[in-house]
Write a protein that holds these residues in place. Structure first.
Motif, PDB file in Angstrom:
ATOM      1  N   ALA A   1      35.293  37.956  44.408  1.00 25.68           N
ATOM      2  CA  ALA A   1      35.235  36.739  44.265  1.00 25.68           C
ATOM      3  C   ALA A   1      35.023  35.773  45.426  1.00 25.68           C
ATOM      4  CB  ALA A   1      36.424  36.177  43.436  1.00 25.68           C
ATOM      5  N   PHE A   2      35.678  35.958  46.363  1.00 23.92           N
ATOM      6  CA  PHE A   2      35.480  35.247  47.677  1.00 23.92           C
ATOM      7  C   PHE A   2      34.192  35.198  48.260  1.00 23.92           C
ATOM      8  CE2 PHE A   2      37.037  32.925  51.317  1.00 23.92           C
ATOM      9  CZ  PHE A   2      36.376  33.465  52.229  1.00 23.92           C
ATOM     10  N   MET A   3      33.575  36.397  48.260  1.00 26.29           N
ATOM     11  CA  MET A   3      32.327  36.577  48.666  1.00 26.29           C
ATOM     12  C   MET A   3      31.277  35.997  47.945  1.00 26.29           C
ATOM     13  SD  MET A   3      32.680  40.439  50.281  1.00 26.29           S
ATOM     14  CE  MET A   3      31.166  40.421  51.047  1.00 26.29           C
ATOM     15  N   LYS A   4      31.484  36.045  46.841  1.00 31.07           N
ATOM     16  CA  LYS A   4      30.538  35.360  45.821  1.00 31.07           C
ATOM     17  C   LYS A   4      30.411  34.018  45.890  1.00 31.07           C
ATOM     18  CE  LYS A   4      27.777  36.946  42.321  1.00 31.07           C
ATOM     19  NZ  LYS A   4      26.804  37.583  42.872  1.00 31.07           N
ATOM     20  N   MET A   5      31.576  33.378  46.030  1.00 32.69           N
ATOM     21  CA  MET A   5      31.662  32.047  46.351  1.00 32.69           C
ATOM     22  C   MET A   5      31.113  31.742  47.629  1.00 32.69           C
ATOM     23  SD  MET A   5      35.161  30.691  44.724  1.00 32.69           S
ATOM     24  CE  MET A   5      36.315  31.285  45.807  1.00 32.69           C
ATOM     25  N   SER A   6      31.312  32.506  48.546  1.00 29.57           N
ATOM     26  CA  SER A   6      30.912  32.059  49.873  1.00 29.57           C
ATOM     27  C   SER A   6      29.411  32.023  49.998  1.00 29.57           C
ATOM     28  CB  SER A   6      31.419  33.012  50.887  1.00 29.57           C
ATOM     29  OG  SER A   6      32.592  32.889  51.084  1.00 29.57           O
TER      30      SER A   6
ATOM     31  N   LEU B   1      43.086  44.452  42.090  1.00 28.73           N
ATOM     32  CA  LEU B   1      43.360  43.362  42.325  1.00 28.73           C
ATOM     33  C   LEU B   1      42.785  42.692  43.698  1.00 28.73           C
ATOM     34  CD1 LEU B   1      46.734  42.586  40.472  1.00 28.73           C
ATOM     35  CD2 LEU B   1      44.441  41.941  39.608  1.00 28.73           C
ATOM     36  N   ILE B   2      43.062  43.348  44.571  1.00 32.36           N
ATOM     37  CA  ILE B   2      42.646  43.015  45.836  1.00 32.36           C
ATOM     38  C   ILE B   2      41.068  43.041  46.045  1.00 32.36           C
ATOM     39  CG2 ILE B   2      42.821  43.636  48.406  1.00 32.36           C
ATOM     40  CD1 ILE B   2      45.603  44.389  48.000  1.00 32.36           C
ATOM     41  N   GLY B   3      40.722  44.054  45.498  1.00 33.90           N
ATOM     42  CA  GLY B   3      39.033  44.215  45.433  1.00 33.90           C
ATOM     43  C   GLY B   3      38.667  43.268  44.693  1.00 33.90           C
ATOM     44  N   LEU B   4      39.106  42.833  43.610  1.00 35.64           N
ATOM     45  CA  LEU B   4      38.407  41.585  42.733  1.00 35.64           C
ATOM     46  C   LEU B   4      38.497  40.080  43.463  1.00 35.64           C
ATOM     47  CD1 LEU B   4      37.554  40.763  39.931  1.00 35.64           C
ATOM     48  CD2 LEU B   4      39.653  40.473  39.400  1.00 35.64           C
ATOM     49  N   ALA B   5      39.601  40.065  44.249  1.00 38.30           N
ATOM     50  CA  ALA B   5      39.656  38.759  45.014  1.00 38.30           C
ATOM     51  C   ALA B   5      38.883  38.707  46.129  1.00 38.30           C
ATOM     52  CB  ALA B   5      41.357  38.598  45.531  1.00 38.30           C
ATOM     53  N   ILE B   6      38.302  40.078  46.671  1.00 39.58           N
ATOM     54  CA  ILE B   6      37.554  39.854  47.887  1.00 39.58           C
ATOM     55  C   ILE B   6      36.139  39.609  47.197  1.00 39.58           C
ATOM     56  CG2 ILE B   6      36.439  41.549  49.445  1.00 39.58           C
ATOM     57  CD1 ILE B   6      39.187  42.725  50.139  1.00 39.58           C
TER      58      ILE B   6
END
Length: 94
Positions: free
Chosen positions: A41-46, A34-39
């Motif tokens: 998603a955040f990088m992709k949005m950035s 879950l933490i990896g998925l959140a990271i």
């Protein structure tokens, strides 16, 4: 007797290192994923935001076209001199 009866030999408990869910390592895998998925998603949005703000060439072409139209209109109305018009037009084409 206390160590053997309570299951503290080796620190694993009575089931030889496994709890009722199939292992402690499996329960740790879920939060890590879950933490990896959140990271991710955040990088992709950035990346998408930075590309839209600076690297979108079609948007840049539209902006240059709009600026050139405004420049042509200002020159036609007599707001700027021919020298200034040519100078700014060359800047926009670069």
């Amino acid at each position: 007797m206390l160590a053997n009866g309570c299951g503290f030999i080796g620190g694993f408990g009575r089931m030889g290192g496994y709890n009722m869910m199939g292992g402690g390592w499996l329960m740790m895998l879920v939060p890590v994923l879950l933490i990896g998925l959140a990271i991710y998603a955040f990088m992709k949005m950035s990346q998408n935001n930075s590309t839209n703000n600076t690297g979108n060439t079609s948007n840049t072409n539209v902006n240059n076209s709009d600026a050139l139209n405004i420049l042509n209109k200002r020159y036609a109305q007599g707001d700027i001199s021919e020298e200034e018009y040519i100078k700014k037009k060359n800047i926009l084409k670069d």
